[in-house]
Write an enzyme that holds these catalytic residues in place. Structure first.
Site, PDB file in Angstrom:
ATOM      1  N   ASN A  35      42.966  50.894  24.993  1.00 40.65           N
ATOM      2  CA  ASN A  35      43.289  50.482  26.585  1.00 40.65           C
ATOM      3  C   ASN A  35      44.203  51.891  26.975  1.00 40.65           C
ATOM      4  O   ASN A  35      45.428  51.473  26.839  1.00 40.65           O
ATOM      5  CB  ASN A  35      44.045  49.465  26.600  1.00 40.65           C
ATOM      6  CG  ASN A  35      44.482  48.415  28.004  1.00 40.65           C
ATOM      7  OD1 ASN A  35      43.727  49.605  28.863  1.00 40.65           O
ATOM      8  ND2 ASN A  35      45.356  47.923  28.411  1.00 40.65           N
ATOM      9  N   GLY A  36      43.829  52.090  28.143  1.00 41.88           N
ATOM     10  CA  GLY A  36      45.057  53.345  28.918  1.00 41.88           C
ATOM     11  C   GLY A  36      44.094  55.134  28.726  1.00 41.88           C
ATOM     12  O   GLY A  36      43.122  54.466  28.826  1.00 41.88           O
ATOM     13  N   CYS A  62      41.714  47.112  30.853  1.00 41.22           N
ATOM     14  CA  CYS A  62      40.757  47.184  29.471  1.00 41.22           C
ATOM     15  C   CYS A  62      41.328  46.098  28.552  1.00 41.22           C
ATOM     16  O   CYS A  62      42.439  46.395  28.318  1.00 41.22           O
ATOM     17  CB  CYS A  62      40.697  48.407  28.331  1.00 41.22           C
ATOM     18  SG  CYS A  62      39.731  50.248  28.876  1.00 41.22           S
ATOM     19  N   TRP A  75      37.119  48.602  31.616  1.00 38.78           N
ATOM     20  CA  TRP A  75      37.499  49.599  32.689  1.00 38.78           C
ATOM     21  C   TRP A  75      37.196  50.816  32.850  1.00 38.78           C
ATOM     22  O   TRP A  75      38.300  51.564  32.578  1.00 38.78           O
ATOM     23  CB  TRP A  75      38.824  49.037  33.485  1.00 38.78           C
ATOM     24  CG  TRP A  75      38.931  48.811  34.714  1.00 38.78           C
ATOM     25  CD1 TRP A  75      38.382  48.875  35.991  1.00 38.78           C
ATOM     26  CD2 TRP A  75      39.219  49.896  35.358  1.00 38.78           C
ATOM     27  NE1 TRP A  75      38.832  48.850  37.205  1.00 38.78           N
ATOM     28  CE2 TRP A  75      39.620  50.311  36.830  1.00 38.78           C
ATOM     29  CE3 TRP A  75      40.800  50.728  34.943  1.00 38.78           C
ATOM     30  CZ2 TRP A  75      39.236  50.589  37.904  1.00 38.78           C
ATOM     31  CZ3 TRP A  75      40.998  51.593  35.546  1.00 38.78           C
ATOM     32  CH2 TRP A  75      40.725  51.882  37.123  1.00 38.78           C
ATOM     33  N   ARG A 105      39.773  41.885  32.107  1.00 41.24           N
ATOM     34  CA  ARG A 105      40.217  42.927  32.786  1.00 41.24           C
ATOM     35  C   ARG A 105      39.762  43.918  32.646  1.00 41.24           C
ATOM     36  O   ARG A 105      40.267  45.003  32.691  1.00 41.24           O
ATOM     37  CB  ARG A 105      41.313  42.954  30.997  1.00 41.24           C
ATOM     38  CG  ARG A 105      42.749  42.183  30.888  1.00 41.24           C
ATOM     39  CD  ARG A 105      43.028  42.415  29.486  1.00 41.24           C
ATOM     40  NE  ARG A 105      43.700  42.785  29.807  1.00 41.24           N
ATOM     41  CZ  ARG A 105      45.268  43.315  29.133  1.00 41.24           C
ATOM     42  NH1 ARG A 105      46.059  42.444  29.620  1.00 41.24           N
ATOM     43  NH2 ARG A 105      45.754  44.902  29.477  1.00 41.24           N
ATOM     44  N   LYS A 137      41.980  43.456  36.330  1.00 40.91           N
ATOM     45  CA  LYS A 137      43.142  42.222  36.678  1.00 40.91           C
ATOM     46  C   LYS A 137      44.234  42.913  36.781  1.00 40.91           C
ATOM     47  O   LYS A 137      45.175  42.855  37.403  1.00 40.91           O
ATOM     48  CB  LYS A 137      42.698  40.998  35.684  1.00 40.91           C
ATOM     49  CG  LYS A 137      43.821  40.286  36.139  1.00 40.91           C
ATOM     50  CD  LYS A 137      43.742  38.983  37.710  1.00 40.91           C
ATOM     51  CE  LYS A 137      45.011  38.398  37.636  1.00 40.91           C
ATOM     52  NZ  LYS A 137      44.871  38.049  39.526  1.00 40.91           N
ATOM     53  N   GLU A 153      47.683  40.826  53.622  1.00 41.99           N
ATOM     54  CA  GLU A 153      47.127  40.377  52.839  1.00 41.99           C
ATOM     55  C   GLU A 153      45.512  39.511  52.257  1.00 41.99           C
ATOM     56  O   GLU A 153      44.583  39.448  52.467  1.00 41.99           O
ATOM     57  CB  GLU A 153      48.398  38.845  52.219  1.00 41.99           C
ATOM     58  CG  GLU A 153      47.469  38.206  51.144  1.00 41.99           C
ATOM     59  CD  GLU A 153      46.876  38.624  49.774  1.00 41.99           C
ATOM     60  OE1 GLU A 153      47.542  39.905  49.408  1.00 41.99           O
ATOM     61  OE2 GLU A 153      46.447  37.822  48.902  1.00 41.99           O
ATOM     62  N   LYS A 195      42.813  40.878  50.821  1.00 43.63           N
ATOM     63  CA  LYS A 195      41.454  39.825  50.063  1.00 43.63           C
ATOM     64  C   LYS A 195      40.079  39.805  50.605  1.00 43.63           C
ATOM     65  O   LYS A 195      39.216  40.048  49.805  1.00 43.63           O
ATOM     66  CB  LYS A 195      41.649  37.984  50.374  1.00 43.63           C
ATOM     67  CG  LYS A 195      43.565  37.600  49.579  1.00 43.63           C
ATOM     68  CD  LYS A 195      42.670  37.523  47.986  1.00 43.63           C
ATOM     69  CE  LYS A 195      43.568  38.614  46.850  1.00 43.63           C
ATOM     70  NZ  LYS A 195      44.780  39.038  46.744  1.00 43.63           N
ATOM     71  N   GLU A 245      38.522  42.976  49.005  1.00 46.68           N
ATOM     72  CA  GLU A 245      38.130  44.239  48.111  1.00 46.68           C
ATOM     73  C   GLU A 245      37.355  42.632  47.285  1.00 46.68           C
ATOM     74  O   GLU A 245      35.936  42.705  46.268  1.00 46.68           O
ATOM     75  CB  GLU A 245      39.594  43.088  46.729  1.00 46.68           C
ATOM     76  CG  GLU A 245      39.922  41.969  46.646  1.00 46.68           C
ATOM     77  CD  GLU A 245      41.389  41.874  45.772  1.00 46.68           C
ATOM     78  OE1 GLU A 245      41.053  42.165  44.809  1.00 46.68           O
ATOM     79  OE2 GLU A 245      42.153  41.127  46.196  1.00 46.68           O
TER      80      GLU A 245
HETATM   81  C1  F6R Z   1      43.853  41.839  44.700  1.00 48.00           C
HETATM   82  C2  F6R Z   1      45.464  42.197  43.418  1.00 48.00           C
HETATM   83  C3  F6R Z   1      45.611  43.105  43.262  1.00 48.00           C
HETATM   84  C4  F6R Z   1      47.274  42.686  42.446  1.00 48.00           C
HETATM   85  C5  F6R Z   1      48.141  44.129  42.437  1.00 48.00           C
HETATM   86  C6  F6R Z   1      49.364  44.381  41.370  1.00 48.00           C
HETATM   87  O1  F6R Z   1      44.482  40.775  44.870  1.00 48.00           O
HETATM   88  O2  F6R Z   1      44.938  40.992  42.170  1.00 48.00           O
HETATM   89  O3  F6R Z   1      46.935  43.934  44.003  1.00 48.00           O
HETATM   90  O4  F6R Z   1      48.299  42.296  43.213  1.00 48.00           O
HETATM   91  O5  F6R Z   1      47.032  44.879  41.412  1.00 48.00           O
HETATM   92  O6  F6R Z   1      48.874  43.232  39.954  1.00 48.00           O
HETATM   93  P1  F6R Z   1      50.392  42.772  39.596  1.00 48.00           P
HETATM   94  O7  F6R Z   1      50.530  41.571  40.724  1.00 48.00           O
HETATM   95  O8  F6R Z   1      49.795  42.288  37.921  1.00 48.00           O
HETATM   96  O9  F6R Z   1      51.653  43.933  39.452  1.00 48.00           O
END
Ligand code: F6R
Length: 606
Positions: A98-99, A2, A74, A27, A601, A478, A482, A485
């Protein structure tokens, strides 16, 4: 997760809050809401779904007030509907969170018994009632916060309004980030610097368990019953940085930025004149460590996967690799003379942070590869190796991944040198190969139109397989991540040699098989696996270089010729076509590319 923003200011805050939420929508986008104080009363507007719905609601029923808090959600506890949308409020308190409040049920039961009525399915509402409960006992906001903080279990960042106190806004954090922004007669709270970028560049990141009383010209921070001082820093983020440019989506803009940001990141770690890697001082001796443990989530984990191959092969350093959500509970014994490396774009991922804490508790020094060095993971690590990708807004990670690979390649070369596994000549060759990557990445982007054509075919399929060997195996994983998702097409990545142990049963002419195979010492092995797929009617999409395509291009339904490079840097370049393929397949399917369903994100909950 969030997004939170709060403003205590001079002019009407709702339009500014909405603008702040736009920068935070990446987010979470299940619902959004704003609360302000109007003549000592709490007023709210909330809407299910994307921010546009809240904007429409505010246009129909504007919200005055010069102090306010806002949230983009979220969902964790409670369905993503309007009732469960933040801010949550009682007559006296409005707050955004958030949390996860882990003991919310216990608090809810206790407060319900005391006569408080709950309206939502959320964990957050318990916090609003608990604070109200303490204020109703006659405590002032400071005393009520001091009493409430130890009663909350779990992870949270909070921004709080109190009905009859238009002179203050309250923030608190534990296990989830919160920043205070300093303006001119106006102050801000935000879940990251990005939210505050348009308002101010003077930011103070709260520490674990801090809570803060923010007035129009000051912030008083407390921790564990005491007043504390925290540094106010100038952030480099500016409002101008964060737009889509000429691109339809952030994701495409971020894919296209890769030649530039890979170059920026390289410059920080590579001396092109000496053809040598130059790392910042490290808290460990790369020559002496017996093992490196790499922990991360999602795409960052896959960057770590490539690094494992690099470090083991060229630096002869044993690497233990795990996803953070498993590692944190695995109670793995860690060698005394080992070190730990965490990788994260956001620096806020809850599982990665917990893994880091476990490693530290085991006496390990922690290196972090991060895109946001001032994040929680950045503060907890012994050294940060910074990916200079700039803000990544698209939920699917692209430029963060390739810049992580660049930093990890530099680390692998430096480790190899330190351990005497390569000589100066080989270091120079590998460094030169890295310096070529930005230009070669730009060449890869030239295949965009052809990849779009291929993606249109992929978009019609229900299942897709990606195959690779060696460092191409994590790239296959990967590619599958990609694609699933953002296009919601089921995709799996496999080690090419593992196909015959089961997954080959999936092959038929409805399942495209994307083979990632630069000409390296494993090429012939992958070539055999490609023929095995073809013999079973599989339709192959082949990513290789000139020599690879000359050798096998005829066996493929479609082939993309990527630049011929030192195999060491191939995974950085081969990441780009799998991103473009996923992007165009998602656009063809009409999905929400930058904000795919159910995702967010930065994942600050377990
Ligand atoms: C996929 C993606 C996620 C992040 C994962 C880790 O495209 O973006 O799998 O890689 O949530 O996030 P970070 O790098 O912020 O720890």
């Amino acid at each position: 997760m969030c997004g939170i923003v709060g403003i205590i200011g001079k002019a009407e805050v709702a339009p500014l809050l909405l603008d702040g939420l736009k920068r935070l929508e990446y987010r979470g986008y299940d619902s959004a809401g704003i609360a302000t104080l109007i003549e000592g009363r709490i007023e709210r507007r909330r809407a299910e779904g994307k921010l546009g719905n809240l904007a429409a609601r505010l246009a129909a029923a504007p919200l005055p007030g010069v102090i306010g808090i806002a949230h983009t959600r979220w969902a964790t506890h409670g369905r993503p509907n309007e009732t469960n949308a933040h801010p949550h409020a009682t007559a006296r308190v409005a707050l955004v969170h958030n949390g996860i409040i882990e003991n919310f049920q216990e608090l809810r039961d206790e407060l319900s018994k005391a006569g408080r009525k709950f309206e939502t399915e959320t964990d957050t509402e318990a916090v609003a009632h608990l604070l109200t409960h303490y204020l109703d006992q006659g405590l002032d906001p400071e005393a009520a916060m001091a009493k409430m903080m130890p009663r909350l279990h779990g992870a949270f960042s909070l921004a709080i309004l109190i009905a009859d106190r238009p002179d203050i806004m309250i923030g608190a954090r534990r296990g989830s980030p919160l920043a205070v922004g300093y303006g001119d007669g106006e102050m801000y709270l935000g879940s990251d610097a990005m939210a505050l970028a348009p308002y101010t560049d003077r930011i103070c990141y709260l520490h674990e368990d801090d809570w803060v009383i923010v007035s129009r010209d000051a912030a008083t921070i407390y921790n564990n019953g005491k007043r504390v001082n925290r540094e106010v820093k100038k952030t480099a983020l500016s409002g101008a940085l964060i737009g889509k440019g000429n691109h339809a989506h952030f994701m495409m803009k971020e894919i296209a930025e890769q030649p530039a940001v890979i170059g920026d990141t390289l410059q920080a770690f590579l001396n092109p004149l000496k053809r040598q890697i130059e790392l910042p001082p490290l808290p460990i001796d790369l020559a002496k460590i017996s093992q490196l443990t790499i922990v991360a989530c999602g795409t960052a984990y896959l960057a770590g996967f490539v690094a494992k191959y690099w470090l083991e092969r060229i630096a002869r350093l044993p690497v233990e690799l795990d996803i953070a959500s498993e590692f944190r509970y695995r109670e793995a014994p860690m060698p005394k003379d080992g070190a730990t490396l965490v990788i994260s774009q956001s620096g806020e991922t809850a599982d990665t942070l917990a893994a880091l804490k476990y490693a530290k508790a085991q006496g390990q020094k922690v290196l972090a590869v991060l895109n946001v060095p001032e994040s929680t993971i950045g503060r907890e690590s012994d050294v940060v190796l910074h990916t200079l990708a700039g803000p990544e807004i698209g939920v699917a990670s692209t430029k963060a991944f390739t810049t992580q690979l660049v930093v990890l390649a530099a680390l692998a070369i430096a480790t190899a040198r330190a351990r005497g596994a390569i000589d100066a000549q080989r270091e120079a060759e590998l460094s030169t190969a890295l310096t070529e990557v930005p230009a070669r990445a730009a060449e890869v982007l030239n295949h965009d139109a052809r990849l779009k054509e291929i993606a249109l075919k992929v978009a019609e399929c229900r299942d897709v397989l990606f195959l690779g060997r060696g460092t191409s195996y994590p790239i296959a994983l990967e590619g599958a991540l990609k694609l699933k998702e953002i296009s919601y097409i089921h995709a799996e990545g496999y080690a090419a040699g593992e196909m015959k142990h089961g997954p080959i049963a999936l092959i038929d002419d409805n399942v495209p098989v994307i083979v990632v195979a630069p000409s390296d010492d494993l090429f012939e092995k992958t070539a055999s696996n490609l023929q095995e797929v073809r013999a079973r009617g599989g339709r192959v999409i082949f990513f290789s270089d000139k020599a690879g395509i000359a050798r096998l291009g005829d066996a493929a339904m479609a082939a993309i010729e990527l630049p011929t490079v030192d195999p060491f840097v191939a995974p950085i370049l081969y990441a780009i076509p799998v991103q473009l393929l996923a992007y165009h397949a998602a656009v063809a399917k009409g999905t929400d590319v930058d904000q795919p369903r159910n995702l967010a994100k930065s994942v600050t909950v377990e």
